[in-house]
Write an enzyme that holds these catalytic residues in place. Structure first.
Site, PDB file in Angstrom:
ATOM      1  N   GLU A 188       8.618  16.004  15.216  1.00  0.00           N
ATOM      2  CA  GLU A 188       9.208  15.809  13.896  1.00  0.00           C
ATOM      3  C   GLU A 188       8.532  16.760  12.909  1.00  0.00           C
ATOM      4  OE1 GLU A 188       8.303  12.161  11.770  1.00  0.00           O
ATOM      5  OE2 GLU A 188      10.407  11.993  11.216  1.00  0.00           O
TER       6      GLU A 188
ATOM      7  N   LYS B 175       0.883  -1.184   0.000  1.00  0.00           N
ATOM      8  CA  LYS B 175       0.000   0.000   0.000  1.00  0.00           C
ATOM      9  C   LYS B 175       0.914   1.225   0.000  1.00  0.00           C
ATOM     10  CE  LYS B 175      -1.987   2.988   1.987  1.00  0.00           C
ATOM     11  NZ  LYS B 175      -1.809   4.408   1.647  1.00  0.00           N
TER      12      LYS B 175
ATOM     13  N   CYS C  40      13.469  10.578   7.504  1.00  0.00           N
ATOM     14  CA  CYS C  40      13.228  10.200   8.900  1.00  0.00           C
ATOM     15  C   CYS C  40      14.477  10.369   9.744  1.00  0.00           C
ATOM     16  CB  CYS C  40      12.757   8.753   8.965  1.00  0.00           C
ATOM     17  SG  CYS C  40      13.852   7.639   8.086  1.00  0.00           S
TER      18      CYS C  40
ATOM     19  N   GLU D 199       8.683   1.138  11.409  1.00  0.00           N
ATOM     20  CA  GLU D 199       9.851   2.012  11.181  1.00  0.00           C
ATOM     21  C   GLU D 199       9.295   3.432  11.165  1.00  0.00           C
ATOM     22  OE1 GLU D 199      12.823   0.730  10.979  1.00  0.00           O
ATOM     23  OE2 GLU D 199      12.282  -1.376  10.684  1.00  0.00           O
TER      24      GLU D 199
ATOM     25  N   SER E 271       4.656   7.492  10.130  1.00  0.00           N
ATOM     26  CA  SER E 271       4.711   8.315  11.344  1.00  0.00           C
ATOM     27  C   SER E 271       4.479   7.456  12.586  1.00  0.00           C
ATOM     28  CB  SER E 271       3.638   9.395  11.265  1.00  0.00           C
ATOM     29  OG  SER E 271       2.361   8.783  11.194  1.00  0.00           O
TER      30      SER E 271
END
Ligand code: NAD
Length: 498
Positions: free
Chosen positions: A400, A190, A301, A266, A244
């Site tokens: 973040e 996906k 990231c 992750e 996220s």
């Protein structure tokens, strides 16, 4: 291969991406017939309609993946055959390098030069690396007594749901596909609704390379529709999720509400970059931090978004970093010389600008950038931004941002530097810069992060694990360790009569 000869604008003008899903070895529309528009962040152009897959489509894809796994058309083939087909897949990716790079740039805004020189070859290398590894992995025989034999083998799990983000669409997909397919699983991928095009093309290339139908399916769609349906599906054995921390939490809930599938998350980061005054090449250090935070528009990231600098050098070092930042001015992503492109969409642009406002409101000083730019193009561009005078409790230091925004935090001594670096919900990466060998080792050991860099931030390779401590996730992508995520350990006991 040179990039200068290509007129990327001309190529882009004639490109007609196919946005249909890829299920059971062929292109299909969503069962409902619904689509969503794929819009390019480089100038707002419409790239075309994309299938809006929902639970029904996901169910078809998972069922096809389950059927393929059940009859062994892929998982029961000798590893050397899987190797050959996946190597051919990687070669096809390289042969389609320019098309894949262009799709990636148009879809998510990164400079075409980066897509060509990094995203495509690294994704292909990832697939080839797991292909090459898979016929060299042995099982174990346990050191049991003389009257028994215990064989320990790794077996493919079944159907893997891979849910990936938009910042490195092809590479994040390859980090899941490489180990999952090499190990003999079926995969339902996906992609992010913001960047679905290269994933769909990868599935076609894999089939052309000889991957049997049903083994690799792609269901484009929204997270709360296709993504949720995939993560809740009872016939999915594991979810490889990159995205996220907020959505990573949901993955764990979905597993709990369904079949307790394995979840490998992750997630996000707020990586710290520590600079001590004894480091002897502050110019290289400043160049590295700027290159690392501003690469990919700051949408990485592992971007080192917290720069921790000793008080004795903070003013001087901040000036060097602000000067470096000016080299990353956003420009046309379809120009081969561009080093910073567009953010992925207007929503991300608004998010980044709201963090810049929050930084100002909390008292940090803008040392470079701080504004939207190239608005006249209709695209989503933000200047590379450096904040000085940041405190670790400010929002721009804790959350973040996922954009080209760097915060400089001052520290007094080594203990404070380590305390500030570790004072974060995240623990993806960190970097320590010191010419003092004891200090470099001491600090590297004390930093709570999945990867620690010493006096550099550039090294990266498929051979090493990638992933984080704390709320940056669990499990590791890349390296042989990633195979653990997509295989089950089986013990077989045999009795040996005397
Ligand atoms: P995101 O979490 O919003 O989306 C990631 C994927 O999850 C997308 O495909 C999305 O459609 C899907 N999704 C969203 N909501 C869902 C739901 N309710 N159920 C199921 N699926 C859902 O993340 P993003 O904005 O696409 O990507 C940015 C994030 O990814 C950042 O936090 C970044 O740090 C992280 N990231 C981590 C790594 C790593 O290796 N640790 C690598 C790249 C990006």
């Amino acid at each position: 291969m040179t990039t200068t000869a290509v007129d990327w604008h001309e190529r882009a003008a004639t490109l007609k991406p196919d946005g249909r899903a890829f299920i059971g070895g062929k292109r299909v529309a969503a069962a409902s017939g619904e689509t969503f528009d794929c819009i390019s962040p480089i100038d707002g152009r419409l790239l075309g309609p994309v299938a809006r897959c929902r639970a029904e489509d996901v169910h078809f894809a998972v069922s096809d993946g389950r059927a393929a796994f059940g009859d062994g058309r892929w998982g029961q083939r000798p590893p050397s055959e899987r190797k050959r087909i996946l190597q051919a897949f990687a070669e096809k990716m390289l042969a389609a390098r320019e098309e894949l790079a262009l799709l990636e740039t148009l879809d998510m805004g990164k400079p075409i030069g980066n897509a060509l020189s990094a995203d495509v070859p690294q994704a292909a290398r990832c697939i080839a690396w797991y292909a090459e590894a898979i016929d060299k992995i042995y099982g174990e025989i346990a050191p049991t007594g003389p009257h028994a034999l215990a064989l320990i083998q790794r077996e493919p799990m079944g159907v893997i749901g891979a849910i990936v983000p938009w910042n490195y669409p092809m590479l994040m997909a390859a980090w899941k596909l490489g180990p999952a397919l090499a190990a003999g699983n079926s995969v339902v991928l996906k992609p992010s609704e913001k960047s679905p095009l290269t994933a769909l093309r990868l599935a076609e290339l894999a089939m052309e390379a000889g991957l049997p139908p049903g083994v690799f399916n792609v269901v484009p769609g929204y997270g709360h529709e296709a993504g949720e349906a995939l993560a809740l599906h009872d016939e999915v054995d594991a979810i490889g999720f990159t995205g996220s921390t907020r959505v990573g939490r949901k993955m764990l809930e979905y597993a709990g509400r369904s079949n307790l599938k394995r979840v490998y998350n992750e997630l996000g980061g707020k990586s710290a970059f520590l600079v001590f005054p004894d480091f002897d090449d502050l110019d290289r250090c400043a160049e590295t931090v700027a290159a690392s935070i501003f690469y990919n528009q700051g949408e990485s990231c592992n971007a080192p978004s917290r720069l921790l600098v000793h008080e004795a050098i903070v003013d001087d070092f901040a000036k060097r970093v602000a000067t470096e930042a000016s080299k990353y001015r956003p420009a046309d992503p379809l120009d081969a010389a561009t080093v910073m492109g567009a953010l992925v969409d207007h929503a991300q642009l608004r998010t980044v600008m709201s963090y810049i406002e929050a930084g100002r409101a909390e008292g940090a000083q803008v040392l470079a950038g701080g504004a939207q730019t190239r608005a006249e193009t209709g695209g989503c561009y933000v200047e590379p931004t450096v904040f000085g005078g940041v405190r670790n409790d400010m929002r721009i230091a804790r959350e973040e941002i996922f954009g080209p925004v760097l915060g400089i935090i001052c520290f007094k001594d080594e203990a404070e530097a380590v305390r500030l670096a570790n004072d974060s919900p995240y623990g993806l990466q960190a970097s320590v810069w010191s010419s003092h060998i004891d200090r470099a080792h001491r600090v590297a050991r004390a930093l709570r992060a999945g990867t620690v860099h010493v006096n550099q931030y550039d090294e990266d390779d498929i051979t090493v694990p990638f992933g984080g401590y704390k709320q940056s996730g669990n499990g590791r992508d890349k390296s042989l360790h990633a195979l653990d995520k997509y295989t089950e350990l089986k013990t077989t006991w045999l009795r040996i009569n005397s």
